[in-house]
Design a protein around this motif. Structure first.
Motif, PDB file in Angstrom:
ATOM      1  N   MET A 131      53.915  54.839  29.264  1.00 52.54           N
ATOM      2  CA  MET A 131      52.561  55.315  28.999  1.00 52.54           C
ATOM      3  C   MET A 131      52.100  54.896  27.604  1.00 52.54           C
ATOM      4  N   ASN A 132      50.835  54.540  27.490  1.00 53.22           N
ATOM      5  CA  ASN A 132      50.232  54.210  26.202  1.00 53.22           C
ATOM      6  C   ASN A 132      50.025  55.517  25.423  1.00 53.22           C
ATOM      7  N   LEU A 133      50.693  55.653  24.290  1.00 53.01           N
ATOM      8  CA  LEU A 133      50.615  56.888  23.511  1.00 53.01           C
ATOM      9  C   LEU A 133      49.211  57.171  22.988  1.00 53.01           C
ATOM     10  N   ASN A 134      48.396  56.142  22.854  1.00 50.66           N
ATOM     11  CA  ASN A 134      47.065  56.331  22.270  1.00 50.66           C
ATOM     12  C   ASN A 134      45.971  56.613  23.290  1.00 50.66           C
ATOM     13  N   THR A 135      46.218  56.359  24.571  1.00 52.07           N
ATOM     14  CA  THR A 135      45.150  56.511  25.564  1.00 52.07           C
ATOM     15  C   THR A 135      45.494  57.445  26.724  1.00 52.07           C
ATOM     16  N   THR A 136      46.756  57.787  26.886  1.00 49.83           N
ATOM     17  CA  THR A 136      47.163  58.632  28.010  1.00 49.83           C
ATOM     18  C   THR A 136      46.634  60.056  27.843  1.00 49.83           C
ATOM     19  N   ASP A 137      46.144  60.652  28.930  1.00 44.26           N
ATOM     20  CA  ASP A 137      45.696  62.045  28.891  1.00 44.26           C
ATOM     21  C   ASP A 137      46.873  62.954  28.556  1.00 44.26           C
ATOM     22  N   GLU A 138      46.594  63.977  27.753  1.00 42.13           N
ATOM     23  CA  GLU A 138      47.650  64.914  27.365  1.00 42.13           C
ATOM     24  C   GLU A 138      48.367  65.483  28.589  1.00 42.13           C
ATOM     25  N   GLN A 139      47.613  65.796  29.623  1.00 46.11           N
ATOM     26  CA  GLN A 139      48.199  66.373  30.833  1.00 46.11           C
ATOM     27  C   GLN A 139      49.203  65.423  31.473  1.00 46.11           C
ATOM     28  N   ASP A 140      48.920  64.124  31.408  1.00 43.55           N
ATOM     29  CA  ASP A 140      49.792  63.144  32.056  1.00 43.55           C
ATOM     30  C   ASP A 140      51.132  62.981  31.352  1.00 43.55           C
ATOM     31  N   PHE A 141      51.199  63.309  30.064  1.00 46.53           N
ATOM     32  CA  PHE A 141      52.472  63.225  29.359  1.00 46.53           C
ATOM     33  C   PHE A 141      53.525  64.135  29.988  1.00 46.53           C
TER      34      PHE A 141
END
Length: 225
Positions: free
Chosen positions: A107-117
């Motif tokens: 996952m891209n740390l700068n663009t991924t939705d917080e929920q998706d982490f």
């Protein structure tokens, strides 16, 4: 005189026992440290990248021929959710969670939705918020420094299997470019040859001379200007 000799021999014997005991203790401590290092390295398993994993590697995950063919035909996956949707069709239930822990699109740390982490194993609400809080990330080193405040080195290394920070096409080091999945020395030289890049479109045009369209789409996820 005899008494003095006896006392000297006793002292030598005592020193020898003490020295042997100390050496044994040091040896045991060093062995313990070595074991700890081995255990730590074995705990953090490498996660397969679904865009790069070979058929043999997928077989090692326990996937059948039909499932592997379905996963490989969907390449390149340009988002984790796109990959996970296909993986869920291939394996379901508890098997899905087990497979997701072994093969995952970073996952891209700068663009991924917080929920998706929270799709990352052992990442809950609090840690997902910490991932988002320190944006924008300039490098993976920054991620290590910030998130390392909250978790062990082992846990941090495990997280890194699931995330990435895009590298700047004009300023990134050789090491950072080579950290892009699937980039070797030859492609590294091409990345550097066309510097400076004025736009992503220029990057696509230049690198597109050396890779096909699918590979170009895959690589674009990992770069920025």
């Amino acid at each position: 005189m005899n008494k003095s000799i006896l006392m000297l021999n006793a002292a030598i014997l005592l020193y020898g026992c003490s020295s042997t005991s100390t050496e044994n203790q040091v040896g045991e401590e060093q062995a313990g440290e070595a074991s700890a290092i081995i255990v730590e390295k074995s705990v953090v398993a490498e996660i397969l990248n679904p865009n790069l994993a070979t058929k043999e590697e997928m077989i090692s995950l326990g996937l059948d021929e039909v499932g592997i063919e379905k996963l490989m035909s969907g390449r390149p996956y340009l988002s984790p959710s796109a990959f996970l949707n296909v993986l869920k069709e291939v394996v379901g239930g508890a098997q899905f969670d087990e497979a997701k822990a072994k093969i995952f699109l970073p996952m891209n740390l700068n663009t991924t939705d917080e929920q998706d982490f929270k799709m990352i194993p052992r990442v809950g609400d609090k840690m997902a918020h910490e991932f988002e809080e320190y944006r924008p990330y300039i490098s993976i080193k920054q991620f290590r420094r910030e998130i390392g405040k909250y978790v062990s080195e082992e846990e941090l290394a495990a997280y890194e299997n699931y995330v990435f920070v895009p590298v700047n096409l004009n300023t990134s080091s050789k090491e950072e470019i080579l950290a892009i999945p699937g980039v070797g020395d030859e492609l590294l030289r091409k990345f550097e040859e066309y510097r400076p890049y004025e736009s992503i479109e220029q990057f696509r045009k230049a690198i597109g001379k050396h890779v096909d369209a699918d590979e170009l789409d895959r690589l674009e996820r990992y770069v920025t200007l």
